[in-house]
Design an enzyme around this catalytic site. Structure first.
Site, PDB file in Angstrom:
ATOM      1  N   THR A 107       0.851  -1.197   0.000  1.00  0.00           N
ATOM      2  CA  THR A 107       0.000   0.000   0.000  1.00  0.00           C
ATOM      3  C   THR A 107       0.888   1.249   0.000  1.00  0.00           C
ATOM      4  O   THR A 107       2.033   1.176   0.430  1.00  0.00           O
ATOM      5  CB  THR A 107      -0.847  -0.043   1.300  1.00  0.00           C
ATOM      6  OG1 THR A 107      -1.775  -1.089   1.157  1.00  0.00           O
ATOM      7  CG2 THR A 107      -1.552   1.255   1.599  1.00  0.00           C
ATOM      8  N   GLY A 146      -4.896  -5.230   7.327  1.00  0.00           N
ATOM      9  CA  GLY A 146      -5.922  -4.230   7.605  1.00  0.00           C
ATOM     10  C   GLY A 146      -6.916  -4.568   8.700  1.00  0.00           C
ATOM     11  O   GLY A 146      -7.358  -3.680   9.433  1.00  0.00           O
TER      12      GLY A 146
END
Ligand code: ASP
Length: 339
Positions: free
Chosen positions: A205, A259
């Site tokens: 990310t 996440g």
């Protein structure tokens, strides 16, 4: 040795330490600007890297920092620096955001992004978008042009298009290397392996936090999520308080990692809250969350963060994290634990 020569040598030694170690010089005065980025955390080891690949990562991180720093140096806004810096990383196939995003189990790419402004503690985010070339621009549009914080799926795409974000076919995001990664993960999955221990569990990310001349802090994050994700899974990246947080009175944070854990432990907000309620420094707050709460409970990943004086933190509990920062007379780019 003459005294003046000694002073010159001492100053250059100090400067070279601050430029190379990645441990920035702590300041009590607010610096005129600061910017910090990440390109994902995970199993990033020197022995897995070719010299060419390493060079390409360092060059792209520096290109992104050059862009953000130029905006801030010229007196530009932190929000512009964050969006333009993240766009460079989204457009690069090296990172799991925009072009080069990981594949879902169905062989498509679904992207998430968020941005938060520490001046008004307001922000915007999109999740599960498949056609917005630069999801960070859609997140910014949600922040600036809607009364909402998070839009998802087709609605988010329609909104982004209406607000002038560039739209592309989903195949634009495809890359060979991410397709191979999907195949490897699915092969492991069919043998019943735990996917997150697979070497493909590099998160990749991208994120950026910037402090501008006015003392405003903005944080942003953009991702393709996790390889082989199913059922429109959404991670922390578009969740304010988990993947992204900014408050001018404390700090700005952008997360990368597994996440689900970042959502459960409100990682980005927890860092800011420790500073606000407990009086922790940025460094203490980040350490406690990344190496304490998160690690103890099985969450892997890291954050980049900066406080209102421009102190920088880049911590991770994984093997490595693509990262870097700039502020006046200081710069650093690193991939592995210590370099
Ligand atoms: N945090 C992201 C997610 O869980 C993945 C990453 O950081 O690469 O979707």
């Amino acid at each position: 040795m003459r005294q003046s020569t000694f002073i010159v040598i001492a100053i250059s030694l100090l400067l070279s330490m601050s430029c190379n170690s990645g441990k920035h010089v702590k300041s009590d005065e607010r610096v005129s600007y600061a910017i910090v980025i990440h390109g994902g955390a995970g199993t990033i080891k020197k022995e897995h890297m070719t010299p060419e690949k390493e060079k390409a990562y360092r060059a792209k991180l520096n290109e992104a920092l050059d862009r953000g720093e130029a905006i801030l140096k010229g007196g530009g806004l932190a929000i512009d620096a964050v969006v333009e810096t993240i766009k460079i990383l989204e457009n690069s196939p090296l990172f799991n955001a925009g072009k080069g995003a990981v594949f879902t189990a169905d062989g498509t790419n679904e992207l998430d992004a968020s941005i938060m402004n520490g001046e008004d503690t307001n922000g915007g985010a999109v999740a599960g978008v498949k056609t917005v070339k630069n999801p960070i621009t859609a997140a910014r549009a949600v922040y600036e042009k809607s009364n909402h914080v998070l839009l998802t799926g087709n609605g988010a795409e329609a909104f982004a298009q209406k607000e002038g974000c560039e739209i592309v076919d989903n195949t634009y995001f495809n890359t060979e290397s991410r397709l191979r990664a999907l195949e490897r993960v699915q092969a492991k999955e069919s043998q019943g392996s735990v996917i997150l221990n697979h070497p493909d569990s590099k998160f990749g990310t991208v994120g950026c936090v910037a402090l501008d001349r006015n003392g405003n802090i903005v944080a942003g994050t953009s991702t393709g999520g996790m390889t082989n994700k199913k059922f429109n899974r959404v991670g922390d990246s578009p969740i304010l308080g988990a993947g992204t947080y900014a408050d001018n009175t404390t700090c700005g944070v952008s997360s990368t990692g597994h996440g689900e854990f970042f959502i459960r432990y409100a990682v980005a907000y927890d860092i800011a809250a420790r500073m606000a309620y407990k009086g922790s420094t940025l460094e203490e707050a980040v350490d406690d969350v990344i190496h304490g709460t998160l690690k103890e409970r099985g969450g892997s990943g890291g954050v980049v963060a900066l406080d209102r004086k421009g102190n920088i933190s880049m911590e991770f509990n994984t093997e490595g994290m693509y990262r870097g920062y700039r502020k006046p007379n200081e710069q650093f780019v690193g991939l592995y634990k210590n370099e």
